[in-house]
Design a protein around this motif. Structure first.
Motif, PDB file in Angstrom:
ATOM      1  N   TYR A  98       1.783   6.166  -6.211  1.00  0.00           N
ATOM      2  CA  TYR A  98       2.448   6.038  -7.512  1.00  0.00           C
ATOM      3  C   TYR A  98       3.972   6.083  -7.344  1.00  0.00           C
ATOM      4  N   LEU A 135       8.588   0.584 -19.279  1.00  0.00           N
ATOM      5  CA  LEU A 135       8.543   1.553 -20.377  1.00  0.00           C
ATOM      6  C   LEU A 135       9.525   1.158 -21.468  1.00  0.00           C
ATOM      7  N   VAL A 148      -6.136  12.689 -20.742  1.00  0.00           N
ATOM      8  CA  VAL A 148      -4.902  12.906 -21.515  1.00  0.00           C
ATOM      9  C   VAL A 148      -5.062  12.531 -22.988  1.00  0.00           C
ATOM     10  N   TYR A 176      11.897  11.167 -14.977  1.00  0.00           N
ATOM     11  CA  TYR A 176      10.686  11.425 -15.750  1.00  0.00           C
ATOM     12  C   TYR A 176       9.814  10.187 -15.927  1.00  0.00           C
ATOM     13  N   LEU A 190      -8.295   9.840 -15.775  1.00  0.00           N
ATOM     14  CA  LEU A 190      -6.994  10.406 -16.135  1.00  0.00           C
ATOM     15  C   LEU A 190      -6.656  10.073 -17.584  1.00  0.00           C
ATOM     16  N   TYR A 197       0.080  15.880 -23.449  1.00  0.00           N
ATOM     17  CA  TYR A 197       0.345  14.814 -22.478  1.00  0.00           C
ATOM     18  C   TYR A 197       0.769  13.510 -23.139  1.00  0.00           C
ATOM     19  N   ILE A 233       8.012   8.305 -13.798  1.00  0.00           N
ATOM     20  CA  ILE A 233       6.689   8.246 -13.154  1.00  0.00           C
ATOM     21  C   ILE A 233       5.642   9.055 -13.912  1.00  0.00           C
ATOM     22  N   PRO A 234       5.910  10.332 -14.194  1.00  0.00           N
ATOM     23  CA  PRO A 234       4.896  11.046 -14.985  1.00  0.00           C
ATOM     24  C   PRO A 234       4.648  10.414 -16.356  1.00  0.00           C
ATOM     25  N   THR A 235       5.685   9.886 -16.978  1.00  0.00           N
ATOM     26  CA  THR A 235       5.502   9.251 -18.293  1.00  0.00           C
ATOM     27  C   THR A 235       4.576   8.047 -18.166  1.00  0.00           C
ATOM     28  N   PRO A 289      -3.067   9.239  -3.958  1.00  0.00           N
ATOM     29  CA  PRO A 289      -2.625   8.510  -5.153  1.00  0.00           C
ATOM     30  C   PRO A 289      -1.188   8.830  -5.554  1.00  0.00           C
ATOM     31  N   VAL A 290      -0.769  10.073  -5.395  1.00  0.00           N
ATOM     32  CA  VAL A 290       0.580  10.445  -5.837  1.00  0.00           C
ATOM     33  C   VAL A 290       1.637   9.692  -5.023  1.00  0.00           C
ATOM     34  N   TYR A 336       2.447   7.323 -15.754  1.00  0.00           N
ATOM     35  CA  TYR A 336       1.077   7.631 -15.323  1.00  0.00           C
ATOM     36  C   TYR A 336       0.301   8.484 -16.339  1.00  0.00           C
ATOM     37  N   ILE A 337       0.910   8.704 -17.498  1.00  0.00           N
ATOM     38  CA  ILE A 337       0.141   9.175 -18.651  1.00  0.00           C
ATOM     39  C   ILE A 337      -0.167   7.984 -19.563  1.00  0.00           C
TER      40      ILE A 337
END
Lengths: 95, 484
Positions: free
Chosen positions: B421, B432, B364, B303, B360, B373, B305-307, B417-418, B309-310
């Protein structure tokens, strides 16, 4: 999650960015894909978890509000694109 | 002796014994930059006059016997640290002509120790990127293969260090920007604990994640630089007020009995065979040094990467709101009114990736999406940090690959971009959680491209990371290999 052109335009306005019709289309596609990636978080239960806003848990230090670094006007104005008589100059705001 | 690749310790010894002057050493690197950098593009600004003046001052100090381990040492600084009187661009058109009126704490400390700043290195624009391709000043080339990227965002610092255009460099790391380019260029890169090094005068990207660190050709050199950089700074409210240990003397700590955790999630599908081999070989080396390797799990890894990139774009959209065209930075020509001036100045001044992240981040954080988000990501961030905390009750260090693959080709990922990332997948967790991370060269792939292994430590345990890295470099020679 899919983002439409209307939302992209709204977000661009909030972010003070211009977006041409081609850019709006590209942002809509790219942001939708990125948000799909982000939605994997929804599968993780987080009820009762305390949000973490900083990496290190230290109290915010306080200090006296003392004037320092006085007389920096010229140095700071030198960074600006347009100045006049010791001030930043901007387009007319009030008619 | 090849001055281009000597260690900081050897260089300091030559300078102290007066067999070499700081001016001679500085000239050597300025000449190297002049002949090699047109190909690599590692520097945005070279400050020959400033460097030679600093070298002369260093020679005076050396003659008076008042030298520190950094006096007269030529360094390259990522173009994200404000240097008073020397252009600082953050690799953006927005700051193309920005000359800071103040000095960052990191560069102030290094200069006070007598270090010579050769110039400012290229990077991804506002440190947003993993390949150096988002720089307004063009991509940096990897010294091991000029068709490939050196990684990013501190790609210029990494390339300059690998190619011997400086004795060492300084970078910053928000999601892997020191460790990933170090891995891709066969250099050593340390991201300290969040708060260990002051962020004052670093141009902000994501304030809860940004941290400065050394990029060097050995762990011993990294220890010397961290010594000068670390410490409390009242000018940064997130700076940790804790004593700074003697990193140099801590280097000889034995690995015997050290418990090293191997998180299974970092060795899943998608890891290149050559990287897996290099990292497994590094594990063997640590075992032979007396460490114990234990398998464990960091269940929230997927989790990260999504965390990230928010959280990172959210903070970036807020930090980059300051670029309004008024006080500093790019201003558009002939705006009709204030709103047009903001929007046009920002649209002209920022590149595509920076704009994408601002969009982005703004999305969010916007009304109606904040909880779904941003708040959600902050909660997952806590779970990721808890994973590490629980792992560190069983082990002293974690060992992982730094990157899933070796250096990729320029242009290979920048249309998606994905995909880009995802190249940060093994490094962003560390940011993080705010932990220290060290990338070390641990092998080469079939194309003679370097492979990096990452060590992760407990908060403020940089000394343990450095001791482990140093022990590794005493029995391996990957860090001594040079690009041709």
């Amino acid at each position: 999650m899919s983002i439409d052109a209307q939302t992209v335009k709204h977000v661009a306005t909030l972010a003070r960015l211009q977006a041409s019709p081609t850019e709006v289309e590209a942002y809509a596609e790219q942001l939708s894909r990125i948000l799909t990636l982000m939605e994997t978080l929804n599968s993780l239960p987080t009820e009762g978890v305390m949000p973490m806003s900083h990496a290190v848990d230290i109290p915010i230090p306080e200090r006296d509000d003392v004037v320092c670094h006085t007389d920096q006007r010229e140095a700071l104005l030198a960074c600006a694109a347009d100045t006049d008589q010791g001030h930043f100059r901007v387009p007319k705001i009030i008619e | 002796m090849d001055l281009s690749h000597i260690s900081l310790t050897d260089a300091a010894e030559l300078l102290r014994s007066r067999s070499l002057s700081a001016v001679e050493l500085t000239r050597h690197f300025l000449n190297r930059i002049e002949t090699t950098d047109p190909t690599l593009n590692a520097f945005i600004t070279v400050d020959a006059a400033g460097a030679l003046a600093a070298a002369e001052a260093a020679d005076l100090r050396l003659a008076q016997g008042q030298a520190t381990p950094l006096t007269g040492i030529p360094l390259a600084i990522k173009d994200l640290f404000c240097t008073q009187g020397l252009r600082t661009t953050c690799a953006s058109k927005m700051l193309q002509h920005f000359v800071p009126p103040y000095e960052s704490t990191v560069t102030r400390r290094l200069k006070a120790a007598g270090a010579v700043v050769l110039g400012k290195t290229n990077m991804d624009e506002f440190a947003m990127g993993s390949s150096n391709e988002t720089s307004f000043f063009g991509p940096v080339r990897n010294p091991w293969d000029h068709d490939r990227t050196p990684g990013g965002s501190s790609g210029g610092s990494a390339a300059a260090t690998a190619a011997g255009l400086c004795l060492a460099a300084i970078g910053t790391d928000t999601g892997g920007s020191i460790r990933q380019p170090a891995a891709l260029t066969g250099t050593t890169g340390l991201k300290p604990t969040y708060g260990r090094v002051s962020r004052y005068g670093m141009i902000a990207f994501a304030s809860s994640l940004d941290q400065a660190g050394p990029m060097t050709r050995s762990v011993a050199d990294a220890a010397t630089l961290l010594q000068a950089m670390a410490g409390h700074d009242p000018l940064d409210s997130t700076s940790i007020d804790a004593p700074v240990p003697d990193y140099q003397s801590g280097l000889t700590t034995s690995m015997r009995g050290m418990r090293i955790g191997i998180p299974a999630e970092y060795f899943a599908d998608g890891l290149a065979d050559s990287v897996r081999r290099g990292v497994e070989q590094a594990m063997e080396t640590f075992r032979s040094l007396g460490a114990q390797c234990l398998s464990l799990s960091l269940p929230s890894t997927a989790y990260a990467i999504p965390t990230y990139y928010i959280i990172a774009p959210a903070e970036a959209s807020s930090n980059l709101a300051r670029y309004d065209g008024i006080r500093f930075g790019h201003r558009c020509a002939d705006p009709q009114d204030l709103q047009e001036m903001y929007a046009r100045s920002r649209s002209e001044g920022f590149g595509a990736e920076v704009k994408r992240r601002i969009m982005l981040g703004t999305y969010v954080l916007s009304s109606g999406y904040y909880d779904a988000y941003y708040r959600k990501a902050q909660k997952v961030r806590r779970l990721i940090a808890d994973d590490f905390q629980s792992a560190f009750t069983q082990v002293d260090l974690l060992l992982t690959p730094t990157t899933p693959e070796t250096a990729f080709r320029i242009g290979e990922k920048n249309s998606d971009p994905v995909q880009m990332y995802l190249s940060d997948i093994f490094t962003i967790n560390v940011n993080l959680a705010g932990l220290p991370g060290l990338s070390l060269p641990c092998g080469f792939d079939e194309n003679n491209l370097p492979v990096g292994v990452q060590l992760i430590g407990r908060p403020l345990q940089e000394a343990t990371l450095l001791a482990a890295g140093h022990a590794f470099q005493q029995v391996t020679d990957w860090h001594l290999r040079r690009p041709s």
